[in-house]
Each structure stands twice: as C-alpha cells, then as structure tokens.
Design an enzyme around this catalytic site. Structure first.
Site, PDB file in Angstrom:
ATOM      1  CG  LEU A 273       0.538   0.685   5.409  1.00  0.00           C
ATOM      2  CD1 LEU A 273       1.333   1.925   5.441  1.00  0.00           C
ATOM      3  CD2 LEU A 273       0.253   0.528   6.788  1.00  0.00           C
TER       4      LEU A 273
ATOM      5  CB  SER B  22     -10.231   0.266  10.575  1.00  0.00           C
ATOM      6  OG  SER B  22     -11.238   1.104  10.283  1.00  0.00           O
TER       7      SER B  22
ATOM      8  N   GLY C 187       0.790  -1.151   0.054  1.00  0.00           N
ATOM      9  CA  GLY C 187       0.056   0.181  -0.135  1.00  0.00           C
ATOM     10  C   GLY C 187       0.939   1.405   0.262  1.00  0.00           C
TER      11      GLY C 187
ATOM     12  N   GLY D  58      -0.676   4.243  -1.661  1.00  0.00           N
ATOM     13  CA  GLY D  58      -1.553   4.945  -0.836  1.00  0.00           C
ATOM     14  C   GLY D  58      -1.208   6.137   0.113  1.00  0.00           C
TER      15      GLY D  58
ATOM     16  CD  GLU E  76     -16.022   2.255   9.454  1.00  0.00           C
ATOM     17  OE1 GLU E  76     -16.935   1.797   8.981  1.00  0.00           O
ATOM     18  OE2 GLU E  76     -16.232   3.461   9.884  1.00  0.00           O
TER      19      GLU E  76
ATOM     20  CE1 TYR F 139     -11.177  -0.636   5.010  1.00  0.00           C
ATOM     21  CE2 TYR F 139     -12.432  -0.258   6.894  1.00  0.00           C
ATOM     22  CZ  TYR F 139     -11.169  -0.011   6.264  1.00  0.00           C
ATOM     23  OH  TYR F 139      -9.970   0.444   6.642  1.00  0.00           O
TER      24      TYR F 139
END
Ligand code: NDP
Ligand code: GDR
Length: 303
Positions: free
Chosen positions: A79, A124, A9, A12, A126, A147
């Site tokens: 990541l 995360s 990642g 990103g 989340e 996700y």
C-alpha cells in the site's frame, strides 16, 4: 498456525484499516515504517501493541528483503506510495521511484525470499485517466499524471510477475475511498475540515480547485475488505473496486456545507493555482466482476 501478513504503508489511511481487519481475523500483522525524525503513527497508535513494526523503505531493496525474511508472511499488501496526485507533478521522479519502481523492488524481494507469498498491489482508478466511464477491468488505460503513469507501471509489473513466475500476485484497481483518517490534503477531508472550521468560526473562507471533476467515492473500510478477499480467492486476478456512483466536487462541497447548515456559495472560491496541469474529469467504476467472483459489495454510501 495463524496466518501472517506484511503491510507496506501501514501508517497510511488504508494500512490502518487493513491492519485492524487482519487483526480481527486472527492474523499476525507486520508493517513497514520508514525512518523519520518525528513519529508518524497516529493512525495505528490504538493497535500499536498488537502489531510488529519493521523499519524499511520502498527505495531500499535490502530493507524489503530483510523485512520479508523477518516476518515470513503468507500475504503481502503493498500500500505504500507517494499517493497525492497533485504532488506527482512537482516530484515526478520521486513519485516514479516510490510508486512505480517500489513495486518491482518488493516483487523481486518476494521472488527471492519466497515466491509462494500472496501479493496485493494497490492499483488505482487514476490509471484510467481520460478514458470515459463506466471503467471496468476491460477498459483501456490513459493516465493523466506522473502518479497515474507510475501506478500503471506497478500494475503491469504485478501482472508480469504473475505471468513470468507463476506468483499469486493481484492488483485491486481501487476508486477513491475516504474516511476520517484520510490525509487533510485530499479533497474530501479538506472540504469537510474547512466546513467544520468555518462553522466554528475558526476559518473564514476555503479555496478550491476544479469543482466539476467527478469521482466515484467509497469508504476505506469497505475497500480494505476487498483487498483481503482478493488474496483469499482460488486464482490471482485484478479487480475494479468502486461504488458505481459518481459525484462532482461541487456536489461534495454543497453536501458538506449543508450538513453544518451553511451555503457554500458564501464561503468557497475557485483558486486557479489549485487546478492540475491535466485533470481526470470523470471516474465511475463498474465493480460487477468483484461482486460476482468475490461477493464484494460496498456497505457505505457517498452521503
Ligand atoms: P496514504 O497516503 O494515506 O498512505 C501512504 C503510505 O505509504 C504511508 O504509510 C506512507 O508512509 C507510505 N510510504 C510512502 N512512501 C514510502 C516509502 N518510500 N517507503 C515506505 N513507505 C512509504 O495512502 P492511502 O492509504 O490512501 O492509499 C494506500 C495505497 O492505495 C497507495 O498506494 C495509494 O496510491 C493507493 N490508492 C489509494 C486510493 C484512495 O482513494 N485512498 C485509491 C486507489 C489507490 P509515511 O506515513 O511515512 O508517509
Ligand atoms: P485524487 O484525489 O486526485 O482523485 O486521488 P483528490 O482528493 O486529491 O482529488 C479529487 C478531485 O478533486 C479535485 N479538487 C481538489 N483536490 C484536492 N486535493 N484539493 C483541492 O483543493 C481540490 N479542488 C478540486 C481534484 O482536481 C480531483 O479532480 C486520490 C488519491 O487517493 C490517489 O492516491 C488514488 O489513486 C485516487 O484517489 C483514486
């Protein structure tokens, strides 16, 4: 010998800040990039000559093992992910393949190639989903999107490899963090970009989803510092990384438009098609454990 690190990642937002940080600390930095018909290196073009990019994909076990063998890293930062929550409802299976099973693939590659490599997993906030704040390492998880569910799988996979194989594997449970390098689909960039365009006369209006959702927003540069600190600790552990201050999307919109001298009521309307099938209403992290054990504190405020 300088230390070496391998980042998935790297193209990103976080990958670019982390690569900069590790270079500044004298690391040799390797990054995984997946093949695409267009180059996608804008966020790292300024450091491209200082890092080594290796082709591979989280969907391809062999490419991960090859990249690790080639780079011989001391530390791996995972990541890479399908990181946009809204897309996870339209592509739930792919999100699971990247964001959940991708973690098992990389952990397996580490176990086979060199289980002494220190591993960071990008978990995360989340994962907390509908569990009310303040959210800490002891808060139960209740994810609200494909996700969030996928990230929870990756989180427990990381814990499981730590416990099963005695690997130095940590998860950072990071709350939202933003920057000028944030993708334009995320709400902070969408709003700041629209406010600027409207001010310049390039756009008339902005449509938005849920204005009442609350997030604990920090700065990506502060958060990649926490990732690095986790891998320098004596013992592997999982840490919440957050500012402890939560704001609504409405407050974000108001602030952004005010910054360019506009009243958001004149330009912003709610579009029900932007509402999510299930929302995470209120995130506000308690990062006191990271402050106590790592000495980590955010330097940049929401404003
Ligand atoms: P971005 O969406 O900016 O970056 C995601 C990266 O993953 C990109 O480099 C992308 O590559 C790469 N990637 C996606 N799929 C694959 C794949 N199959 N194989 C290899 N690489 C892949 O995310 P952020 O930098 O914002 O976030 C970094 C990580 O932290 C993510 O895992 C995210 O879920 C997590 N996270 C982020 C938070 C935040 O607020 N930013 C908070 C908590 C966790 P490409 O350029 O080719 O698309
Ligand atoms: P999030 O970030 O889902 O928290 O995930 P995002 O910026 O997409 O949404 C934040 C909140 O804003 C609300 N919202 C909108 N969001 C977007 N993108 N576009 C809109 O028009 C809009 N209107 C309202 C959302 O409903 C939500 O409540 C980010 C990602 O970086 C994840 O990868 C990471 O794990 C979490 O942060 C922590």
């Amino acid at each position: 010998m300088p230390k070496s690190a391998f980042i998935t990642g790297i193209t990103g937002q976080d990958g670019s800040y982390l690569a900069e940080l590790l270079l500044s600390k004298g690391y040799k930095v390797f990054g995984l990039v997946r093949r695409s018909s267009n180059t996608n290196l804008e966020r790292i073009s300024h450091i491209e000559r200082d890092i080594t990019l290796l082709q591979g994909d989280l969907l391809d076990q062999n490419s991960l093992a090859n990249a690790i063998r080639h780079s011989q890293p001391d530390e791996i930062y995972n990541l890479a992910a399908q990181s946009f929550v809204a897309t996870s409802w339209s592509q739930p299976e792919l999100t699971g393949q990247f964001t959940a099973l991708g973690v098992t693939r990389i952990l397996e590659a580490i176990k086979t190639e060199n289980p002494k490599i220190r591993f960071y997993q990008a978990s995360s906030s989340e994962m907390f989903g509908s569990t009310p704040p303040p959210q800490s390492e002891r808060t139960p998880f209740h994810p609200r999107s494909p996700y969030g569910v996928s990230k929870l799988y990756g989180h427990y996979a990381t814990i499981n490899y730590r416990e099963s194989y005695d690997m130095f594997a940590c998860s950072g449970i990071l709350f939202n963090h933003e920057s000028p390098r944030r993708g334009l689909e995320f709400v902070t960039r969408k709003v700041s970009n629209a406010a600027a365009q409207i001010k310049l006369g390039l756009l008339d209006k902005m449509k938005i989803g849920n204005l009442e959702a609350k997030r604990d927003w920090g700065f990506a540069g502060d958060y990649v510092r926490a990732m690095w600190m986790m891998l320098q600790a004596d013992q592997p552990y999982d840490y919440v990384i957050a500012t402890g201050i939560s704001k609504s999307v409405r407050e974000l919109v108001e602030l952004a438009f005010k910054a360019v001298g506009l009243n958001y009521h004149d330009y912003v309307s709610v579009d029900p098609s932007l509402l999510r099938p299930a929302e995470v209403d209120y995130l506000c992290g308690d990062a006191s454990y990271a402050e106590k054990h790592l000495g980590w504190k955010p330097a940049v405020s929401f404003e």
